[in-house]
Motif scaffolding. Structure first.
Motif, PDB file in Angstrom:
ATOM      1  N   LEU A  30       0.556  -1.121  -0.201  1.00 39.48           N
ATOM      2  CA  LEU A  30       0.239   0.276   0.223  1.00 39.48           C
ATOM      3  C   LEU A  30       1.118   1.086  -0.164  1.00 39.48           C
ATOM      4  N   LEU A 125       1.489  -3.918   8.768  1.00 38.50           N
ATOM      5  CA  LEU A 125      -0.577  -3.878   8.814  1.00 38.50           C
ATOM      6  C   LEU A 125      -0.937  -5.053   9.419  1.00 38.50           C
ATOM      7  N   TYR A 126      -0.375  -6.484   9.347  1.00 32.23           N
ATOM      8  CA  TYR A 126      -0.899  -7.868   9.777  1.00 32.23           C
ATOM      9  C   TYR A 126      -0.811  -8.270  10.521  1.00 32.23           C
ATOM     10  N   ASP A 127       0.316  -7.415  11.022  1.00 29.05           N
ATOM     11  CA  ASP A 127       1.181  -8.410  12.217  1.00 29.05           C
ATOM     12  C   ASP A 127       1.197  -8.011  13.519  1.00 29.05           C
ATOM     13  N   PHE A 169      -4.181   0.723  13.478  1.00 29.74           N
ATOM     14  CA  PHE A 169      -6.348   0.878  13.057  1.00 29.74           C
ATOM     15  C   PHE A 169      -6.737   2.110  13.278  1.00 29.74           C
TER      16      PHE A 169
END
Lengths: 283, 210
Positions: A30, A125-127, A169
């Motif tokens: 991103l 972002l994902y961990d 987030f």
């Protein structure tokens, strides 16, 4: 390395092309997840390297970035030109040339920084634990006479650092917040531009660097940075660095960063503050 | 009552997709019909029946193309014996902040147009029943945002297993969804909250890739 003498026409043309290039030509991560280029050439903020790798390449992609940065504080000007490559979001290799003009004292100091950063784990972002990277920056002064005169022990040195980055987030007012923490082992005086080690301390220091970036929008980041520094030279006390920055990502190919710098005392001249501008292009 | 509302509204969305599709004939915004055609063409015998799916990578909503009991569109989870057509989501829920069913359906449609125009991704939808996928995905978005839905389809790990999804595929899908959320006017707060919840599904999606 290029110099200000170069013609601006091809540069502007290239910029225009990149500003209008389709995002599909870029890496798949991103927008903004590669940060910008910090003054030693690594992906990061302005002052501190982050845990992310440069550009937007993901696991099966490659990226290359180039940057031009200029800082102007009360008695000094720093220019940095850097290039960096990202190999499959695993390894970042970078090269930067720093040029510090001593506007008041007269003279110029230069050094080259050869950097590598290995992503050990994760994704910001994902961990849950974000991403973690181990980096090295080998620095070589072009001419170390002034540094030696101030009491520096060496004119080359190697920093090691561990950096972690994590995106939270909707953390502040619905905006995403990027947090970065870097632990660095270094002997560098003023990042190496005043040599390595000194009369006060010759050995390595463990210093902490941190930054926050609030993503006002997917393409706008504002934040603060703090970089702790050693204080090795008796005649040239130094302070920690800090800045306030704003970065805009026009697309995955072009970003522009502006900052307000507070660099403290540098080589006997007190309270150095000023502005910073950095342009990064990515392929 | 609620179920009726959802069903009829869903049909409207399907019709809307059809109409919009016909209007959008340029290559970059393939229509739902073209999407189906492209998907069918992209996948020959290489596609295992189980993969029919859907898929996409991330975030979400993935459902088998077989008429399995996987996703009952927008099942009403709670009562709302009330007479209005407004689902009984708490007014301060993420679902409500997103804009409810109408906005979620619009986001899903927008998202599918983007997928149809992305040759990196579109192949994963070969043999996918797009209507079914759209409903399942909308249901999942509704469910994960605390709306009055219950996603009962396959787990994310199962729905995406052995599809060969790479980080690049995954990231591309995230980007499309975010763009769809932005273009459908979802405010930044709810948008980021939703993306944050979906981000947690990433490990499951990527769990069983070759």
């Amino acid at each position: 390395m290029k110099r200000p003498g170069l013609s601006f026409a091809p540069v502007m043309l290239a910029l225009i092309v990149l500003l209008s290039a389709p995002a599909a030509q870029a890496g798949s991560r991103l927008l903004a997840t590669g940060g910008v280029t910090q003054i030693e050439g690594a992906a990061g903020g302005g002052l501190s390297p982050w845990g992310v790798l440069t550009g937007t390449a993901s696991g099966d992609e490659y990226a290359a970035t180039a940057s031009v940065s200029q800082a102007r504080v009360d008695d000094y000007s720093l220019g940095v030109i850097g290039i960096a490559g990202n190999i499959q979001d695993r390894l970042e290799l970078s090269l930067a040339r720093q040029r510090l003009d001593l506007d008041t004292l007269g003279g110029r100091l230069e050094q080259d920084v050869f950097g590598a950063k290995l992503r050990l784990y994760g994704d910001p972002l994902y961990d849950i634990w974000g991403t973690w990277s181990l980096g090295v920056q080998h620095k070589r002064m072009v001419d170390g006479e002034l540094a030696k005169a101030l009491g520096a022990k060496d004119t080359a040195g190697t920093d090691l650092y561990l950096a972690t980055s994590k995106l939270w987030f909707a953390a502040v007012g619905g905006r995403n917040l990027l947090t970065n923490l870097t632990l660095r082992s270094t002997r560098a005086n003023q990042g190496g531009l005043l040599g390595f080690g000194g009369d006060q301390k010759t050995s390595r220091s463990l210093v902490v660097e941190g930054s926050l970036g609030l993503m006002l929008a997917p393409d706008w980041v504002v934040g603060v940075e703090y970089r702790q520094k050693p204080d090795n030279l008796g005649v040239a006390a130094e302070n920690d660095w800090r800045d306030l920055y704003v970065a805009h990502f026009f697309n995955k190919h072009v970003s522009l960063t502006g900052a307000w710098l507070d660099l403290g005392d540098i080589a006997g001249l007190a309270d150095q503050q000023g502005g910073y501008l950095s342009l990064q292009v990515a392929l | 009552m609620i179920h009726d509302f959802h069903t009829s509204s869903g049909s409207a969305a399907r019709r809307h997709l059809s109409q919009t599709s016909d209007a959008l004939s340029d290559a970059s915004r393939a229509s739902g019909i073209r999407l189906r055609a492209r998907l069918a063409g992209a996948c020959q015998d290489a596609c295992r029946p189980a993969l029919l799916i859907i898929g996409l990578a991330m975030l979400g909503g993935c459902a088998h193309s077989s008429p399995a009991p996987s996703a009952e569109p927008h099942q009403a989870g709670t009562s709302a014996a009330g007479s209005t057509a407004v689902p009984n989501a708490h007014s301060d829920s993420l679902y409500a902040s997103l804009g409810g069913k109408a906005v979620i359906d619009a986001v899903v449609n927008d998202f599918l147009y983007r997928i149809a125009g992305d040759e990196r991704i579109v192949g994963f939808f070969a043999n996918t029943n797009i209507d079914h996928f759209a409903e399942a995905f909308a249901t999942q978005l509704c469910d994960i945002s605390d709306g009055p839905c219950d996603y009962t389809g396959p787990s994310m790990a199962r729905a995406h297993q052995h599809m060969g999804i790479t980080d690049a595929h995954f990231n591309a899908v995230v980007e499309h969804l975010r763009a769809a959320l932005i273009d459908q006017g979802v405010p930044i707060g709810p948008r980021n909250r939703l993306l944050g919840r979906l981000a947690r599904l990433r490990d499951a999606v990527m769990l069983r890739q070759p």
